[in-house]
Design a protein around this motif. Structure first.
Motif, PDB file in Angstrom:
ATOM      1  N   THR A  59     -14.814   6.536  -5.515  1.00  0.00           N
ATOM      2  CA  THR A  59     -15.823   7.355  -4.856  1.00  0.00           C
ATOM      3  C   THR A  59     -15.257   7.986  -3.593  1.00  0.00           C
ATOM      4  O   THR A  59     -14.264   7.523  -3.041  1.00  0.00           O
ATOM      5  N   ALA A  60     -15.915   9.040  -3.138  1.00  0.00           N
ATOM      6  CA  ALA A  60     -15.536   9.703  -1.891  1.00  0.00           C
ATOM      7  C   ALA A  60     -16.783  10.286  -1.254  1.00  0.00           C
ATOM      8  O   ALA A  60     -17.736  10.657  -1.944  1.00  0.00           O
ATOM      9  N   PRO A  61     -16.794  10.406   0.074  1.00  0.00           N
ATOM     10  CA  PRO A  61     -17.955  10.993   0.747  1.00  0.00           C
ATOM     11  C   PRO A  61     -17.960  12.506   0.566  1.00  0.00           C
ATOM     12  O   PRO A  61     -16.957  13.101   0.141  1.00  0.00           O
ATOM     13  N   PRO A  62     -19.069  13.158   0.879  1.00  0.00           N
ATOM     14  CA  PRO A  62     -19.112  14.619   0.782  1.00  0.00           C
ATOM     15  C   PRO A  62     -18.061  15.249   1.697  1.00  0.00           C
ATOM     16  O   PRO A  62     -17.927  14.869   2.855  1.00  0.00           O
ATOM     17  N   ALA A  63     -17.316  16.208   1.142  1.00  0.00           N
ATOM     18  CA  ALA A  63     -16.305  16.894   1.960  1.00  0.00           C
ATOM     19  C   ALA A  63     -16.930  18.006   2.776  1.00  0.00           C
ATOM     20  O   ALA A  63     -16.435  18.351   3.847  1.00  0.00           O
ATOM     21  N   VAL A 106     -10.160  10.918   1.555  1.00  0.00           N
ATOM     22  CA  VAL A 106     -10.351   9.460   1.554  1.00  0.00           C
ATOM     23  C   VAL A 106     -11.042   9.070   0.257  1.00  0.00           C
ATOM     24  O   VAL A 106     -11.629   9.912  -0.430  1.00  0.00           O
ATOM     25  N   PHE A 107     -11.012   7.779  -0.057  1.00  0.00           N
ATOM     26  CA  PHE A 107     -11.727   7.298  -1.241  1.00  0.00           C
ATOM     27  C   PHE A 107     -11.921   5.794  -1.143  1.00  0.00           C
ATOM     28  O   PHE A 107     -11.256   5.111  -0.365  1.00  0.00           O
ATOM     29  N   CYS A 108     -12.832   5.295  -1.974  1.00  0.00           N
ATOM     30  CA  CYS A 108     -13.066   3.857  -2.089  1.00  0.00           C
ATOM     31  C   CYS A 108     -13.002   3.480  -3.565  1.00  0.00           C
ATOM     32  O   CYS A 108     -13.643   4.128  -4.399  1.00  0.00           O
ATOM     33  N   VAL A 109     -12.234   2.457  -3.873  1.00  0.00           N
ATOM     34  CA  VAL A 109     -12.146   1.945  -5.241  1.00  0.00           C
ATOM     35  C   VAL A 109     -13.138   0.795  -5.370  1.00  0.00           C
ATOM     36  O   VAL A 109     -13.048  -0.194  -4.627  1.00  0.00           O
ATOM     37  N   ASN A 110     -14.083   0.933  -6.287  1.00  0.00           N
ATOM     38  CA  ASN A 110     -15.095  -0.100  -6.535  1.00  0.00           C
ATOM     39  C   ASN A 110     -14.753  -0.805  -7.841  1.00  0.00           C
ATOM     40  O   ASN A 110     -14.856  -0.212  -8.915  1.00  0.00           O
ATOM     41  N   VAL A 111     -14.312  -2.054  -7.761  1.00  0.00           N
ATOM     42  CA  VAL A 111     -13.917  -2.815  -8.947  1.00  0.00           C
ATOM     43  C   VAL A 111     -15.176  -3.393  -9.593  1.00  0.00           C
ATOM     44  O   VAL A 111     -15.914  -4.162  -8.970  1.00  0.00           O
ATOM     45  N   LEU A 112     -15.414  -3.019 -10.848  1.00  0.00           N
ATOM     46  CA  LEU A 112     -16.669  -3.386 -11.509  1.00  0.00           C
ATOM     47  C   LEU A 112     -16.624  -4.785 -12.102  1.00  0.00           C
ATOM     48  O   LEU A 112     -15.585  -5.256 -12.567  1.00  0.00           O
ATOM     49  N   GLY A 113     -17.798  -5.426 -12.090  1.00  0.00           N
ATOM     50  CA  GLY A 113     -17.953  -6.719 -12.726  1.00  0.00           C
ATOM     51  C   GLY A 113     -18.305  -6.558 -14.200  1.00  0.00           C
ATOM     52  O   GLY A 113     -18.664  -5.457 -14.663  1.00  0.00           O
ATOM     53  N   ALA A 114     -18.225  -7.648 -14.943  1.00  0.00           N
ATOM     54  CA  ALA A 114     -18.444  -7.608 -16.387  1.00  0.00           C
ATOM     55  C   ALA A 114     -19.826  -7.072 -16.761  1.00  0.00           C
ATOM     56  O   ALA A 114     -20.001  -6.493 -17.830  1.00  0.00           O
ATOM     57  N   GLY A 115     -20.793  -7.234 -15.883  1.00  0.00           N
ATOM     58  CA  GLY A 115     -22.153  -6.785 -16.188  1.00  0.00           C
ATOM     59  C   GLY A 115     -22.434  -5.354 -15.780  1.00  0.00           C
ATOM     60  O   GLY A 115     -23.601  -4.928 -15.811  1.00  0.00           O
ATOM     61  N   GLN A 116     -21.414  -4.595 -15.414  1.00  0.00           N
ATOM     62  CA  GLN A 116     -21.638  -3.240 -14.904  1.00  0.00           C
ATOM     63  C   GLN A 116     -21.126  -2.151 -15.852  1.00  0.00           C
ATOM     64  O   GLN A 116     -20.753  -1.066 -15.416  1.00  0.00           O
ATOM     65  N   ALA A 117     -21.145  -2.429 -17.144  1.00  0.00           N
ATOM     66  CA  ALA A 117     -20.683  -1.442 -18.125  1.00  0.00           C
ATOM     67  C   ALA A 117     -21.527  -0.173 -18.077  1.00  0.00           C
ATOM     68  O   ALA A 117     -20.989   0.943 -18.178  1.00  0.00           O
ATOM     69  N   GLU A 118     -22.842  -0.304 -17.927  1.00  0.00           N
ATOM     70  CA  GLU A 118     -23.707   0.879 -17.882  1.00  0.00           C
ATOM     71  C   GLU A 118     -23.416   1.716 -16.644  1.00  0.00           C
ATOM     72  O   GLU A 118     -23.465   2.957 -16.697  1.00  0.00           O
ATOM     73  N   THR A 150     -20.462  -4.782  -7.025  1.00  0.00           N
ATOM     74  CA  THR A 150     -19.078  -4.797  -7.496  1.00  0.00           C
ATOM     75  C   THR A 150     -18.388  -6.086  -7.053  1.00  0.00           C
ATOM     76  O   THR A 150     -18.820  -6.755  -6.113  1.00  0.00           O
ATOM     77  N   VAL A 151     -17.304  -6.424  -7.746  1.00  0.00           N
ATOM     78  CA  VAL A 151     -16.604  -7.671  -7.422  1.00  0.00           C
ATOM     79  C   VAL A 151     -15.611  -7.483  -6.294  1.00  0.00           C
ATOM     80  O   VAL A 151     -15.196  -8.444  -5.647  1.00  0.00           O
ATOM     81  N   ALA A 152     -15.183  -6.232  -6.017  1.00  0.00           N
ATOM     82  CA  ALA A 152     -14.258  -5.964  -4.918  1.00  0.00           C
ATOM     83  C   ALA A 152     -14.307  -4.483  -4.578  1.00  0.00           C
ATOM     84  O   ALA A 152     -14.708  -3.650  -5.400  1.00  0.00           O
ATOM     85  N   TRP A 153     -13.884  -4.141  -3.363  1.00  0.00           N
ATOM     86  CA  TRP A 153     -13.812  -2.745  -2.940  1.00  0.00           C
ATOM     87  C   TRP A 153     -12.574  -2.570  -2.073  1.00  0.00           C
ATOM     88  O   TRP A 153     -12.157  -3.461  -1.356  1.00  0.00           O
ATOM     89  N   ILE A 154     -11.951  -1.388  -2.189  1.00  0.00           N
ATOM     90  CA  ILE A 154     -10.741  -1.065  -1.441  1.00  0.00           C
ATOM     91  C   ILE A 154     -10.929   0.313  -0.839  1.00  0.00           C
ATOM     92  O   ILE A 154     -11.050   1.309  -1.571  1.00  0.00           O
ATOM     93  N   ASP A 155     -10.966   0.394   0.480  1.00  0.00           N
ATOM     94  CA  ASP A 155     -11.257   1.619   1.214  1.00  0.00           C
ATOM     95  C   ASP A 155      -9.945   2.262   1.667  1.00  0.00           C
ATOM     96  O   ASP A 155      -9.129   1.611   2.325  1.00  0.00           O
ATOM     97  N   CYS A 156      -9.718   3.531   1.311  1.00  0.00           N
ATOM     98  CA  CYS A 156      -8.386   4.123   1.471  1.00  0.00           C
ATOM     99  C   CYS A 156      -8.406   5.536   2.045  1.00  0.00           C
ATOM    100  O   CYS A 156      -9.391   6.255   1.953  1.00  0.00           O
ATOM    101  N   THR A 157      -7.244   5.902   2.604  1.00  0.00           N
ATOM    102  CA  THR A 157      -6.928   7.280   2.960  1.00  0.00           C
ATOM    103  C   THR A 157      -5.877   7.777   1.970  1.00  0.00           C
ATOM    104  O   THR A 157      -4.951   7.034   1.629  1.00  0.00           O
ATOM    105  N   ILE A 158      -6.006   9.012   1.507  1.00  0.00           N
ATOM    106  CA  ILE A 158      -5.002   9.556   0.582  1.00  0.00           C
ATOM    107  C   ILE A 158      -3.656   9.634   1.291  1.00  0.00           C
ATOM    108  O   ILE A 158      -3.533  10.236   2.358  1.00  0.00           O
ATOM    109  N   HIS A 159      -2.661   8.995   0.715  1.00  0.00           N
ATOM    110  CA  HIS A 159      -1.323   8.896   1.299  1.00  0.00           C
ATOM    111  C   HIS A 159      -0.352   9.890   0.679  1.00  0.00           C
ATOM    112  O   HIS A 159       0.477  10.484   1.367  1.00  0.00           O
TER     113      HIS A 159
END
Length: 201
Positions: A59-63, A106-118, A150-159
């Motif tokens: 995901t990313a915020p509005p530019a 920038v972006f955030c990686v949201n790692v999904l749990g097993a129950g988040q297929a939908e 989500t089971v984990a999240w990673i908040d990043c800047t594009i490198h």
């Protein structure tokens, strides 16, 4: 015999070895049609589909003011470096979401749990309001949507962004990260073209 080998090596060793010059960096270019291996794309997908991967939503915020946030389902996410802390994901060159993430920087990686297929399916479609009815807050460093549950999240800047055939390899520098809810079934997996769950041995 070992002593003789040592004496020989000492006799041929130079006092100051010649410096080794670094090899020139290869020039990046597109692969020509006549250089491609004769692989059937369907067979390529079938064989590579045996490698199970986790599933995430990037995901990313509005530019721009008035724009909605951006997000897409991503199967090709990986950790890359510990020092500095880097991660990477791959995105198709034809993606309509990637330009919006690139503009945000920038972006955030949201790692999904097993129950988040939908939830994953809702972010895999194109042209729809992917965030409709989705609970999220702002990731602490980038302000990117941090999805609930989500089971984990990673908040990043594009490198860096590198070409990779019909995809782009996006490298992100990690600014913040954390774990979320502990899904009893573990993370959501993708294997042989379908969602899967971890099973206890």
């Amino acid at each position: 015999m070992a002593e003789a080998a040592v004496r020989y090596l000492r006799s041929v060793r130079t006092a100051s070895p010649e410096p080794v010059e670094a090899l020139p960096r290869p020039e990046l270019r597109c692969v020509g049609a006549d250089e491609r291996a004769p692989l059937d794309p369907r067979e390529f997908r079938r064989v590579l589909g045996n490698f199970a991967s986790g599933v995430a939503v990037v995901t990313a915020p509005p530019a721009l003011a008035g724009d909605p946030p951006a997000g897409f389902a991503c199967q090709s996410f990986t950790s890359l470096s510990l020092d500095p802390p880097l991660v990477a994901f791959m995105v198709g060159r034809t993606s309509t979401t990637w330009p919006r993430i690139a503009r945000a920087g920038v972006f955030c990686v949201n790692v999904l749990g097993a129950g988040q297929a939908e939830l994953c399916r809702s972010f895999a479609v194109s042209g729809a309001d992917k965030f409709a009815g989705v609970a999220y807050d702002a990731a602490p460093a980038s302000g990117s949507p941090r999805l609930a549950g989500t089971v984990a999240w990673i908040d990043c800047t594009i490198h860096a962004v590198h070409p990779g055939g019909d995809h782009l390899v996006v490298v992100g520098r990690v600014d913040a990260l954390g774990t979320g809810e502990d899904d009893p079934d573990g993370p959501l997996l993708f294997h042989r073209g379908r969602f899967a769950r971890m099973t206890a041995p």
